[in-house]
Design a protein around this motif. Structure first.
Motif, PDB file in Angstrom:
ATOM      1  N   SER A  89       0.831  -1.206   0.000  1.00  0.00           N
ATOM      2  CA  SER A  89       0.000   0.000   0.000  1.00  0.00           C
ATOM      3  C   SER A  89       0.861   1.249   0.000  1.00  0.00           C
ATOM      4  CB  SER A  89      -0.912   0.031   1.224  1.00  0.00           C
ATOM      5  OG  SER A  89      -1.835  -1.004   1.171  1.00  0.00           O
ATOM      6  N   GLU A  90       1.923   1.239   0.782  1.00  0.00           N
ATOM      7  CA  GLU A  90       2.797   2.405   0.890  1.00  0.00           C
ATOM      8  C   GLU A  90       3.466   2.719  -0.450  1.00  0.00           C
ATOM      9  OE1 GLU A  90       3.121  -0.309   2.998  1.00  0.00           O
ATOM     10  OE2 GLU A  90       1.910   0.588   4.595  1.00  0.00           O
ATOM     11  N   SER A  91       3.926   1.687  -1.140  1.00  0.00           N
ATOM     12  CA  SER A  91       4.578   1.897  -2.437  1.00  0.00           C
ATOM     13  C   SER A  91       3.583   2.457  -3.458  1.00  0.00           C
ATOM     14  CB  SER A  91       5.155   0.585  -2.968  1.00  0.00           C
ATOM     15  OG  SER A  91       6.168   0.121  -2.117  1.00  0.00           O
ATOM     16  N   LEU A  92       2.365   1.933  -3.442  1.00  0.00           N
ATOM     17  CA  LEU A  92       1.361   2.418  -4.379  1.00  0.00           C
ATOM     18  C   LEU A  92       0.973   3.859  -4.067  1.00  0.00           C
ATOM     19  CD1 LEU A  92      -0.904  -0.753  -4.682  1.00  0.00           C
ATOM     20  CD2 LEU A  92       0.718   0.134  -6.369  1.00  0.00           C
ATOM     21  N   ASP A  93       0.904   4.226  -2.784  1.00  0.00           N
ATOM     22  CA  ASP A  93       0.597   5.603  -2.410  1.00  0.00           C
ATOM     23  C   ASP A  93       1.646   6.558  -2.953  1.00  0.00           C
ATOM     24  OD1 ASP A  93      -1.711   4.857  -1.110  1.00  0.00           O
ATOM     25  OD2 ASP A  93      -0.815   4.884   0.892  1.00  0.00           O
ATOM     26  N   VAL A  94       2.907   6.185  -2.828  1.00  0.00           N
ATOM     27  CA  VAL A  94       3.985   7.031  -3.348  1.00  0.00           C
ATOM     28  C   VAL A  94       3.913   7.080  -4.873  1.00  0.00           C
ATOM     29  CG1 VAL A  94       6.498   7.225  -3.601  1.00  0.00           C
ATOM     30  CG2 VAL A  94       5.515   6.643  -1.374  1.00  0.00           C
ATOM     31  N   LEU A  95       3.703   5.932  -5.494  1.00  0.00           N
ATOM     32  CA  LEU A  95       3.660   5.848  -6.944  1.00  0.00           C
ATOM     33  C   LEU A  95       2.549   6.728  -7.528  1.00  0.00           C
ATOM     34  CD1 LEU A  95       4.673   4.443  -9.575  1.00  0.00           C
ATOM     35  CD2 LEU A  95       2.934   2.696  -9.135  1.00  0.00           C
ATOM     36  N   PHE A  96       1.368   6.753  -6.891  1.00  0.00           N
ATOM     37  CA  PHE A  96       0.246   7.511  -7.407  1.00  0.00           C
ATOM     38  C   PHE A  96       0.089   8.892  -6.759  1.00  0.00           C
ATOM     39  CE2 PHE A  96      -1.037   3.107  -8.439  1.00  0.00           C
ATOM     40  CZ  PHE A  96      -1.119   3.252  -9.807  1.00  0.00           C
ATOM     41  N   GLY A  97       1.062   9.314  -5.997  1.00  0.00           N
ATOM     42  CA  GLY A  97       1.069  10.664  -5.453  1.00  0.00           C
ATOM     43  C   GLY A  97       0.090  10.897  -4.321  1.00  0.00           C
ATOM     44  N   ARG A  98      -0.300   9.860  -3.617  1.00  0.00           N
ATOM     45  CA  ARG A  98      -1.234  10.036  -2.517  1.00  0.00           C
ATOM     46  C   ARG A  98      -0.527  10.387  -1.206  1.00  0.00           C
ATOM     47  NH1 ARG A  98      -4.347   5.160  -5.012  1.00  0.00           N
ATOM     48  NH2 ARG A  98      -2.759   3.940  -3.967  1.00  0.00           N
ATOM     49  N   VAL A  99       0.787  10.308  -1.224  1.00  0.00           N
ATOM     50  CA  VAL A  99       1.565  10.640  -0.025  1.00  0.00           C
ATOM     51  C   VAL A  99       2.715  11.554  -0.445  1.00  0.00           C
ATOM     52  CG1 VAL A  99       2.988   9.692   1.828  1.00  0.00           C
ATOM     53  CG2 VAL A  99       1.029   8.392   1.000  1.00  0.00           C
ATOM     54  N   THR A 100       2.925  12.595   0.333  1.00  0.00           N
ATOM     55  CA  THR A 100       4.074  13.464   0.068  1.00  0.00           C
ATOM     56  C   THR A 100       5.214  13.046   0.961  1.00  0.00           C
ATOM     57  OG1 THR A 100       3.296  15.084   1.653  1.00  0.00           O
ATOM     58  CG2 THR A 100       2.645  15.401  -0.637  1.00  0.00           C
ATOM     59  N   GLN A 101       6.406  13.213   0.449  1.00  0.00           N
ATOM     60  CA  GLN A 101       7.574  12.798   1.250  1.00  0.00           C
ATOM     61  C   GLN A 101       8.276  13.975   1.828  1.00  0.00           C
ATOM     62  OE1 GLN A 101      10.093  10.162  -0.893  1.00  0.00           O
ATOM     63  NE2 GLN A 101       8.479   8.687  -1.214  1.00  0.00           N
TER      64      GLN A 101
END
Length: 101
Positions: A89-101
């Protein structure tokens, strides 16, 4: 009595005006079917009753202006489906821009 009230208010309302107001208000109530309003008003055709459902310019503007907020609320209410087996889930969130780093 109606003439006295009109005289006191300086208006010229008629009983027919009250009939139109009642039809308008009933037709705007989502819990009253239009055919029930038709029956109460003794309209021969439901198309006559539908005339009371024509929106005013202000109502159209209000609905159009509220559209983006409704779309945003609808999108926020949608939940993302769970990831397919083998995906993080975390990788997909980063991949689709749902989480900012």
């Amino acid at each position: 009595m109606f003439e006295r009230v009109n005289a006191d208010l300086g208006s010229n309302w008629t009983l027919h005006d009250l009939r139109h107001t009642a039809a308008y208000r009933m037709s705007r109530d989502p819990k009253i079917p239009l055919v029930d309003v038709q029956w109460v008003m003794s309209h021969a055709s439901v198309t006559t009753t539908q005339l009371y459902m024509t929106p005013t310019g202000d109502e159209v503007i209000e609905n159009v202006m509220a559209h983006p907020a409704r779309q945003e609320a609808h999108a926020a209410a949608r939940q993302a489906p769970p990831p397919a087996p083998g995906y993080s889930s975390e990788s997909l969130d980063v991949l689709f821009g749902r989480v900012t780093q």
